[in-house]
Design a protein around this motif. Structure first.
Motif, PDB file in Angstrom:
ATOM      1  N   THR A 190       4.165  10.303  -4.512  1.00 51.92           N
ATOM      2  CA  THR A 190       3.718  11.661  -4.167  1.00 51.92           C
ATOM      3  C   THR A 190       3.742  11.932  -2.663  1.00 51.92           C
ATOM      4  O   THR A 190       3.286  12.977  -2.215  1.00 51.92           O
ATOM      5  N   ASP A 191       4.267  10.997  -1.891  1.00 55.57           N
ATOM      6  CA  ASP A 191       4.216  11.127  -0.434  1.00 55.57           C
ATOM      7  C   ASP A 191       5.515  10.587   0.161  1.00 55.57           C
ATOM      8  O   ASP A 191       5.744   9.377   0.190  1.00 55.57           O
ATOM      9  N   ARG A 192       6.375  11.498   0.635  1.00 56.08           N
ATOM     10  CA  ARG A 192       7.665  11.077   1.168  1.00 56.08           C
ATOM     11  C   ARG A 192       7.523  10.271   2.464  1.00 56.08           C
ATOM     12  O   ARG A 192       8.338   9.387   2.745  1.00 56.08           O
ATOM     13  N   ALA A 193       6.500  10.566   3.253  1.00 51.21           N
ATOM     14  CA  ALA A 193       6.281   9.772   4.470  1.00 51.21           C
ATOM     15  C   ALA A 193       5.948   8.328   4.104  1.00 51.21           C
ATOM     16  O   ALA A 193       6.433   7.384   4.727  1.00 51.21           O
ATOM     17  N   ALA A 194       5.112   8.153   3.077  1.00 52.27           N
ATOM     18  CA  ALA A 194       4.781   6.811   2.613  1.00 52.27           C
ATOM     19  C   ALA A 194       6.019   6.108   2.070  1.00 52.27           C
ATOM     20  O   ALA A 194       6.219   4.904   2.273  1.00 52.27           O
ATOM     21  N   GLN A 195       6.882   6.870   1.380  1.00 49.88           N
ATOM     22  CA  GLN A 195       8.115   6.294   0.857  1.00 49.88           C
ATOM     23  C   GLN A 195       9.018   5.832   2.003  1.00 49.88           C
ATOM     24  O   GLN A 195       9.626   4.759   1.939  1.00 49.88           O
ATOM     25  N   PHE A 196       9.088   6.636   3.071  1.00 49.25           N
ATOM     26  CA  PHE A 196       9.846   6.239   4.255  1.00 49.25           C
ATOM     27  C   PHE A 196       9.294   4.930   4.826  1.00 49.25           C
ATOM     28  O   PHE A 196      10.046   3.994   5.132  1.00 49.25           O
TER      29      PHE A 196
ATOM     30  N   SER B  66       9.581  -0.926   5.919  1.00 48.56           N
ATOM     31  CA  SER B  66       8.887  -2.210   6.008  1.00 48.56           C
ATOM     32  C   SER B  66       9.524  -3.298   5.151  1.00 48.56           C
ATOM     33  O   SER B  66       8.975  -4.395   5.038  1.00 48.56           O
ATOM     34  N   ILE B  67      10.676  -3.019   4.537  1.00 47.70           N
ATOM     35  CA  ILE B  67      11.398  -4.052   3.799  1.00 47.70           C
ATOM     36  C   ILE B  67      11.886  -5.104   4.792  1.00 47.70           C
ATOM     37  O   ILE B  67      12.532  -4.788   5.786  1.00 47.70           O
ATOM     38  N   ALA B  68      11.569  -6.364   4.524  1.00 46.32           N
ATOM     39  CA  ALA B  68      11.843  -7.419   5.503  1.00 46.32           C
ATOM     40  C   ALA B  68      13.342  -7.656   5.705  1.00 46.32           C
ATOM     41  O   ALA B  68      13.806  -7.798   6.836  1.00 46.32           O
ATOM     42  N   ASN B  69      14.102  -7.692   4.620  1.00 36.46           N
ATOM     43  CA  ASN B  69      15.529  -7.957   4.720  1.00 36.46           C
ATOM     44  C   ASN B  69      16.270  -6.712   5.196  1.00 36.46           C
ATOM     45  O   ASN B  69      16.165  -5.647   4.590  1.00 36.46           O
TER      46      ASN B  69
ATOM     47  N   ARG C  14       0.828  -1.215   0.000  1.00 40.85           N
ATOM     48  CA  ARG C  14       0.000   0.000   0.000  1.00 40.85           C
ATOM     49  C   ARG C  14       0.858   1.258   0.000  1.00 40.85           C
ATOM     50  O   ARG C  14       0.593   2.207  -0.753  1.00 40.85           O
ATOM     51  N   LEU C  15       1.898   1.267   0.833  1.00 41.16           N
ATOM     52  CA  LEU C  15       2.737   2.455   0.933  1.00 41.16           C
ATOM     53  C   LEU C  15       3.514   2.712  -0.362  1.00 41.16           C
ATOM     54  O   LEU C  15       3.742   3.867  -0.732  1.00 41.16           O
TER      55      LEU C  15
END
Length: 444
Positions: free
Chosen positions: A90-96, A101-104, A83-84
């Motif tokens: 268009t959303d740097r917070a979502a990009q963060f 949330s990357i598992a590795n 989702r993020l």
């Protein structure tokens, strides 16, 4: 004598008193020194100092960090990342959040490192690296990146959350507490800071403070499943399972199919409302919680409610999942023996197999010994029958009845006496009854 008066841009000749603005008075033709007023300097606006504004809202970073922690507790981290990533362009917070949330862990670090290179003025990259170093407990490496994030975010609360996490993981709990307090002073609505405060209190073994912190975090962010679950666990530990029932219900309202919450909710209800507890256990099993403890917990509840068929099915599932689970085999033996069709070949086979598995795991189990002794006698294997019955008799004499009822014990004694009678072994002879070696020798 020529005199001059400067009045605005006009000059007066005092010979003829005529105003002029040039070098010569054209009335009396007497030259004068013409004074031209100096032009006023142009008005120049002061230069504005333009500061780089953070490219992402600090409160949004707090929220997305809390979302990542919550999704991890729900086992929904991959779904959150998907989702993020859709919102990230268009959303740097979502990009963060997507990178966090990357598992590795290595991939996560490289994602933030690349972001730092691509956005040299952004807080996102160094903040992410600060969190990754915190998870690795690497204080020296974290210091510079955390400070860069602090500078670029103008002292955002989320940076102190990362520093507090690092200190907590390194066991510096007082430092972690101070940093957590600073974060909440900066932004008392930062859900990530409230979650970190609860974790620090739990690490200090301060259950009361931790519970209060989890409850504050949930109040600030009502959708926090992690907060509800941790509050339920602490309530259970400090006030008992029954007190935790409303807390588990609050957690399940947020995540109805959460296997662990369903199982613990069922356990909290056991002995209070066994039917409702069994329903919760079965929902947990359906949701994937198929460990032996859950299956056997459900089996006991089914048996207590009188549903022997369901209890037997659950015990068989448990034995299949863990063949060395002796309680599962004992339940299969007991429940199969109770069935009205226990004499059918299928049921007898199930009973014999369960007894055999039990004695594979332990040397002595009275119900299993009795079952296998009777089976050996029925098959004409009198040596095995004597050995099994004698082992059972010695255990019973020592008070280890294996849960057999008085009626079952009387039935066993009759069967044993019949076996000895069949072998014409006097029960009052010397050596006395119960000496298996003597009886076996006589049989052979």
């Amino acid at each position: 004598m020529i005199r001059r008066i400067v009045r605005a841009a006009c000059f007066t000749c005092f010979t003829c008193f005529t105003c002029f603005t040039c070098f010569t008075c054209f009335t009396c033709l007497i030259g004068v020194a013409c004074v031209t007023p100096a032009p006023e300097p142009p008005v120049v606006a002061p230069k504005k100092v333009v500061e780089d504004k953070p490219d992402v809202d600090a409160a949004a970073l707090c929220s997305v960090k809390a979302e990542v922690d919550d999704a991890a507790s729900r086992l929904h981290l991959a779904e959150l990342r998907t989702r993020l990533e859709k919102e990230a362009p268009t959303d740097r917070a979502a990009q963060f959040g997507a990178m966090l949330s990357i598992a590795n862990e290595q991939d996560r670090f490289h994602a933030f490192h690349d972001d730092s290179a691509n956005h040299p003025r952004s807080v996102v990259g160094p903040l992410g690296e600060c969190f990754v170093y915190a998870s690795w407990k690497m204080g020296d490496q974290a210091t510079g990146r955390c400070q860069t994030a602090d500078d670029r975010s103008k002292g955002a609360a989320i940076v102190d959350v990362a520093r507090a996490e690092l200190a907590r993981r390194r066991g510096q709990l007082d430092v972690a507490q101070t940093l957590s307090d600073n974060a909440r002073l900066t932004d008392n609505g930062c859900a990530a800071a409230l979650i970190e405060a609860a974790r620090i209190a739990a690490a200090k073994n301060d259950s009361g403070k931790a519970l209060a912190a989890w409850e504050r975090a949930q109040k600030a962010w009502p959708k926090c499943y992690l907060c509800a679950v941790e509050a339920a666990k602490l309530t259970e530990a400090t006030s008992g399972k029954s007190a935790a029932v409303p807390k588990w219900e609050a957690a399940l309202a947020l995540e109805p199919d959460a296997p662990e919450a369903l199982r613990r909710y069922g356990a909290a209800l056991a002995g209070v409302d066994d039917k409702k507890a069994l329903t919760a256990y079965e929902q947990a099993i359906a949701a994937g919680q198929k460990d032996t403890a859950t299956l056997m917990g459900a089996e006991q509840l089914a048996a207590s409610t009188g549903d022997d068929d369901r209890a037997l099915a659950l015990a068989e599932q448990a034995a299949k999942a863990q063949p060395n689970e002796i309680d599962a085999w004992r339940a299969i033996l007991a429940l199969s023996s109770k069935k009205t069709d226990a004499s059918t070949p299928e049921s007898k086979s199930k009973i014999i197999n369960a007894a055999t598995q039990i004695l594979r795991l332990v040397d002595e189990d009275v119900p299993a010994l009795v079952v296998l002794g009777r089976d050996a006698r029925a098959k004409g294997d009198l040596v095995q029958a004597v050995l099994r019955f004698d082992a059972a008799d010695r255990a019973i004499a020592a008070g280890r009845t294996g849960g057999l009822s008085s009626a079952e014990l009387d039935a066993f004694k009759k069967d044993e006496a019949a076996l000895l009678g069949q072998l014409k072994v006097p029960t009052t002879s010397t050596p006395p009854k119960g000496n298996a070696n003597a009886v076996v020798y006589a049989v052979q």
